[in-house]
Design a protein around this motif. Structure first.
Motif, PDB file in Angstrom:
ATOM      1  N   SER A  81       0.865  -1.186  -0.088  1.00 55.51           N
ATOM      2  CA  SER A  81      -0.044  -0.060   0.092  1.00 55.51           C
ATOM      3  C   SER A  81       0.920   1.217  -0.175  1.00 55.51           C
ATOM      4  N   LYS A  82       2.176   1.043   0.531  1.00 54.17           N
ATOM      5  CA  LYS A  82       2.910   2.249   0.469  1.00 54.17           C
ATOM      6  C   LYS A  82       4.047   2.262  -0.706  1.00 54.17           C
ATOM      7  N   PHE A  83       4.465   1.319  -1.368  1.00 55.45           N
ATOM      8  CA  PHE A  83       5.691   0.918  -1.898  1.00 55.45           C
ATOM      9  C   PHE A  83       5.247   0.202  -3.396  1.00 55.45           C
ATOM     10  N   GLU A  84       5.913   0.859  -4.339  1.00 50.64           N
ATOM     11  CA  GLU A  84       5.756   0.046  -5.663  1.00 50.64           C
ATOM     12  C   GLU A  84       6.869  -0.634  -6.081  1.00 50.64           C
ATOM     13  N   PRO A  85       7.149  -2.006  -6.041  1.00 51.67           N
ATOM     14  CA  PRO A  85       8.223  -2.670  -6.383  1.00 51.67           C
ATOM     15  C   PRO A  85       8.781  -2.584  -7.686  1.00 51.67           C
ATOM     16  N   ASN A 114      11.718  -6.322  -7.778  1.00 48.05           N
ATOM     17  CA  ASN A 114      11.681  -6.747  -6.576  1.00 48.05           C
ATOM     18  C   ASN A 114      11.807  -5.544  -5.507  1.00 48.05           C
ATOM     19  N   TYR A 115      12.213  -5.919  -4.239  1.00 48.10           N
ATOM     20  CA  TYR A 115      12.142  -4.904  -3.248  1.00 48.10           C
ATOM     21  C   TYR A 115      13.424  -4.281  -3.007  1.00 48.10           C
ATOM     22  N   PHE A 116      14.450  -4.451  -3.911  1.00 49.22           N
ATOM     23  CA  PHE A 116      15.723  -3.689  -3.877  1.00 49.22           C
ATOM     24  C   PHE A 116      15.850  -2.532  -4.688  1.00 49.22           C
ATOM     25  N   GLY A 117      14.953  -1.671  -4.138  1.00 46.83           N
ATOM     26  CA  GLY A 117      14.908  -0.440  -5.091  1.00 46.83           C
ATOM     27  C   GLY A 117      13.531  -0.303  -5.429  1.00 46.83           C
ATOM     28  N   VAL A 118      12.414   0.632  -4.623  1.00 47.99           N
ATOM     29  CA  VAL A 118      11.064   0.802  -4.901  1.00 47.99           C
ATOM     30  C   VAL A 118      10.888   1.990  -5.154  1.00 47.99           C
ATOM     31  N   LEU A 128       9.697   9.477  -9.619  1.00 47.37           N
ATOM     32  CA  LEU A 128      10.709   8.388 -10.232  1.00 47.37           C
ATOM     33  C   LEU A 128      11.854   8.160  -9.632  1.00 47.37           C
ATOM     34  N   LYS A 129      11.735   8.549  -8.338  1.00 46.74           N
ATOM     35  CA  LYS A 129      13.101   8.488  -7.432  1.00 46.74           C
ATOM     36  C   LYS A 129      13.028   7.067  -6.698  1.00 46.74           C
ATOM     37  N   VAL A 130      14.025   6.274  -7.090  1.00 43.24           N
ATOM     38  CA  VAL A 130      14.041   4.917  -6.588  1.00 43.24           C
ATOM     39  C   VAL A 130      14.715   4.915  -5.284  1.00 43.24           C
ATOM     40  N   ILE A 131      14.143   4.254  -4.259  1.00 41.89           N
ATOM     41  CA  ILE A 131      14.598   4.572  -2.890  1.00 41.89           C
ATOM     42  C   ILE A 131      14.820   3.115  -2.286  1.00 41.89           C
ATOM     43  N   ASP A 132      15.634   3.157  -1.221  1.00 41.71           N
ATOM     44  CA  ASP A 132      15.874   2.066  -0.439  1.00 41.71           C
ATOM     45  C   ASP A 132      14.683   1.776   0.713  1.00 41.71           C
ATOM     46  N   MET A 133      13.725   0.911   0.384  1.00 37.65           N
ATOM     47  CA  MET A 133      12.809   0.484   1.155  1.00 37.65           C
ATOM     48  C   MET A 133      12.842   0.368   2.752  1.00 37.65           C
ATOM     49  N   PHE A 134      14.055  -0.488   2.909  1.00 40.97           N
ATOM     50  CA  PHE A 134      14.353  -0.992   4.030  1.00 40.97           C
ATOM     51  C   PHE A 134      14.844  -0.094   4.916  1.00 40.97           C
ATOM     52  N   GLN A 135      15.237   1.107   4.655  1.00 40.35           N
ATOM     53  CA  GLN A 135      15.588   2.246   5.458  1.00 40.35           C
ATOM     54  C   GLN A 135      14.469   3.229   5.480  1.00 40.35           C
ATOM     55  N   ILE A 137      19.919  -0.477  -6.746  1.00 39.44           N
ATOM     56  CA  ILE A 137      19.163   0.833  -6.637  1.00 39.44           C
ATOM     57  C   ILE A 137      19.748   1.870  -7.588  1.00 39.44           C
ATOM     58  N   ALA A 138      21.017   1.753  -7.833  1.00 40.43           N
ATOM     59  CA  ALA A 138      21.810   2.842  -8.753  1.00 40.43           C
ATOM     60  C   ALA A 138      21.136   2.399 -10.226  1.00 40.43           C
ATOM     61  N   GLU A 139      21.198   0.860 -10.310  1.00 41.07           N
ATOM     62  CA  GLU A 139      21.223   0.508 -11.951  1.00 41.07           C
ATOM     63  C   GLU A 139      19.886   0.702 -12.263  1.00 41.07           C
ATOM     64  N   LYS A 140      18.790   0.598 -11.233  1.00 37.35           N
ATOM     65  CA  LYS A 140      17.570   0.633 -11.419  1.00 37.35           C
ATOM     66  C   LYS A 140      17.095   2.215 -11.768  1.00 37.35           C
ATOM     67  N   GLN A 141      17.665   3.115 -11.082  1.00 35.50           N
ATOM     68  CA  GLN A 141      17.533   4.208 -11.291  1.00 35.50           C
ATOM     69  C   GLN A 141      18.055   4.893 -12.749  1.00 35.50           C
ATOM     70  N   ARG A 142      19.284   4.167 -13.043  1.00 35.39           N
ATOM     71  CA  ARG A 142      19.796   4.363 -14.472  1.00 35.39           C
ATOM     72  C   ARG A 142      18.820   4.077 -15.505  1.00 35.39           C
ATOM     73  N   GLN A 143      18.327   2.741 -15.555  1.00 37.46           N
ATOM     74  CA  GLN A 143      17.314   2.284 -16.309  1.00 37.46           C
ATOM     75  C   GLN A 143      16.430   2.962 -16.561  1.00 37.46           C
ATOM     76  N   LEU A 144      15.693   3.411 -15.399  1.00 38.33           N
ATOM     77  CA  LEU A 144      14.538   4.197 -15.586  1.00 38.33           C
ATOM     78  C   LEU A 144      14.735   5.662 -16.042  1.00 38.33           C
ATOM     79  N   ASN A 145      15.947   6.360 -15.622  1.00 37.46           N
ATOM     80  CA  ASN A 145      16.271   7.691 -16.433  1.00 37.46           C
ATOM     81  C   ASN A 145      16.282   7.444 -17.938  1.00 37.46           C
ATOM     82  N   VAL A 146      16.878   6.344 -18.410  1.00 35.98           N
ATOM     83  CA  VAL A 146      16.936   6.102 -19.796  1.00 35.98           C
ATOM     84  C   VAL A 146      15.514   5.886 -20.559  1.00 35.98           C
TER      85      VAL A 146
END
Length: 523
Positions: A244-248, A251-255, A263-270, A508-517
């Motif tokens: 209800s709070k996060f969009e994986p 997976n959960y390693f960057g949501v 479109l900011k990928v964040i660390d869910m666990f923190q 997380i950095a790789e997800k953000q890179r791909q999302l930006n592209v």
């Protein structure tokens, strides 16, 4: 769920892990795996002179086709009357596409491992259930699934007119469709399902509920007064609070944060929101509101509800989910929503029927899929079984169990998973369901917040080793934390430390890179 993240959330971790293993097997060139070109070659060898691939299908009903058996694998329980339903389907399909079907139901606990093994070993089969959370984008990229755009154009003319454009765009991987989404809700929210007799007995008011935290007041009353009932199943139910709070993103390693809808990928666990959820789970667990073995049991929430062991459970939601679960469990349930409708890539790819690269006649399979979207009789045969034996008509579109039969004794149904198949707006409604269910579902879809990342699919290949290591770590903690059996003050910092050591920040950095592209290329 939908998009189904909408189903068996407690299996998500093991299934993601299995996908990683599967992808490794499919890219290693060993173990009998089959490339896309090899699959095409084998289909050419296996297809007979009368196959659908070798005839002009402009008028498919006018040309004789050789008989063909379509082997289908979907999750669900094996029931005694599956052969009876197969016989009815096969008699009907003979004059349509001269095909028969073999329905193979595999229980949810074993579904992922079984279908993985079938694909990696090159076993011939034709159609199976897939979803984003089962690794749909990754399987498509690796050539394990056949692209279906051309097949739909030639043999699936009824599909596109009945499939919202959200599906046609959001379910694509690198610009192509690799499965036919079920036509149902393409949004999801989250809800508590509570037994109606308990709600009425204690005068619970749905208007009291603003967030999931508010359920604690009800759990306390149930705990104090119902000795035979555990207030809340808790078998990874709190994952619905997480969702209800996060969009994986795969997976959960960057949501993504749903409330921020950016479109900011964040660390869910923190994230404070994650910590708030697992602390709530811990509070309820220590108060005795959650099943004690919730982190380890193989019994499902639905089974506990059916057997009268729990008063409530959480679920992915949509209009009418309470009535669907009522039919499944035999308990009259009430739905209490605690989040707003939201549409993500995971939602629109929550239920697809996909053609593996081992199918010998994908053209015939697409003809069958076309019927699931256009032929109401066929769809309801698969959904509900044979009229008079497994259901009776109350009116044109409303059904009920035959006299003396209920959800626990009926010889066949799709076990509450009718949403897997075809155009669900053609499916019958049970008399206990809202007659306006389908209208409300359309309104539900239209009211949803649309993710800015709709249509984006993450390619895990560059960080596959890091993902594997993080999955191993997360499997040690995630279910224990979400069920409340592990103390978050102690174990969340421990989890975060190990995830970072295994490369979480790199993922997380790789997800953000791909999302930006993806954004830069106009999505």
């Amino acid at each position: 769920m939908k998009g189904r993240l909408r189903r068996k959330a407690s299996l998500v971790l093991s299934m993601i892990a299995a996908v990683v293993v599967l992808l490794s097997a499919c890219t290693s060139g060993s173990g009998g795996s089959m490339s896309s070109s090899e699959g095409a070659s084998n289909r050419a060898k296996n297809s007979s002179s009368g196959s659908a691939a070798e005839v002009d299908r402009a008028a498919p009903g006018a040309i004789e086709l050789d008989p063909y058996e379509i082997s289908i694998y979907v999750p669900g329980a094996t029931t005694e009357d599956i052969p009876v339903v197969e016989e009815a389907i096969n008699a009907y399909l003979k004059d349509k596409i001269n095909a028969t079907v073999k329905l193979n139901f595999i229980d949810w606990n074993n579904y992922q491992n079984k279908t993985n093994l079938m694909i990696t070993s090159g076993e011939k089969f034709d159609l199976f259930y897939m979803a984003n959370w089962l690794g749909y984008p990754d399987a498509a990229v690796k050539g394990m699934l056949l692209p279906v755009d051309d097949l739909i154009e030639k043999y699936g003319q009824a599909i596109k007119p009945n499939l919202n454009m959200v599906y046609q765009t959001g379910a694509k991987v690198n610009g192509k469709l690799y499965g036919v989404p079920s036509n149902k809700e393409y949004a999801s929210n989250q809800a508590l399902l509570i037994r109606k007799d308990i709600m009425d007995k204690y005068g619970f008011n749905a208007n009291e509920i603003q967030t999931y935290h508010d359920f604690g007041r009800w759990f306390k009353i149930i705990k104090e007064n119902e000795r035979e009932l555990v207030p809340f199943a808790g078998i990874n139910d709190m994952e619905w609070a997480i969702l209800s709070k996060f969009e994986p993103i795969g997976n959960y390693f960057g949501v993504l944060d749903k409330e921020a809808n950016d479109l900011k990928v964040i660390d869910m666990f923190q994230s404070p929101k994650y910590l708030e959820i697992v602390k709530q789970a811990r509070e309820w667990y220590t108060a005795g509101y959650i099943v004690k073995d919730a982190a380890t049991t193989q019994v499902t929430r639905e089974e506990l509800m059916k057997n009268g062991k729990v008063a409530t459970m959480m679920n992915g939601a949509k209009p009418g989910i309470d009535k669907e679960k009522t039919i499944m469990t035999g308990r009259d349930l009430v739905q209490i929503d605690f989040s707003k409708p939201y549409t993500s890539t995971g939602d629109v790819t929550g239920a697809l029927l996909t053609i593996p690269n081992t199918s010998a006649d994908p053209e015939r399979v697409m003809m069958f899929l076309n019927l699931l979207y256009s032929d109401k009789y066929l769809l309801n045969l698969i959904d509900w079984g044979v009229e008079g034996k497994h259901y009776v008509k109350v009116s044109d579109n409303v059904i009920d169990f035959p006299q003396g039969v209920d959800a626990t004794t009926v010889g066949y149904s799709a076990q509450g998973d009718q949403w897997i198949f075809g155009n669900q707006f053609n499916s019958y409604l049970f008399k206990s369901e809202d007659p306006d269910k389908w209208k409300k579902l359309i309104s539900f879809n239209e009211s949803a917040i649309i993710s800015k990342a709709l249509g984006f699919s993450f390619d895990p290949t560059p960080v596959q080793n890091e993902i594997s290591a993080c999955l191993t770590t997360m499997n040690q903690y995630f279910i224990g934390l979400s069920s409340g059996s592990l103390d978050p003050d102690k174990y969340v910092p421990e989890l975060v430390k190990k995830l970072k050591a295994n490369g979480l920040d790199k993922i997380i950095a790789e997800k953000q890179r791909q999302l930006n592209v993806w954004v830069a290329h106009g999505k």
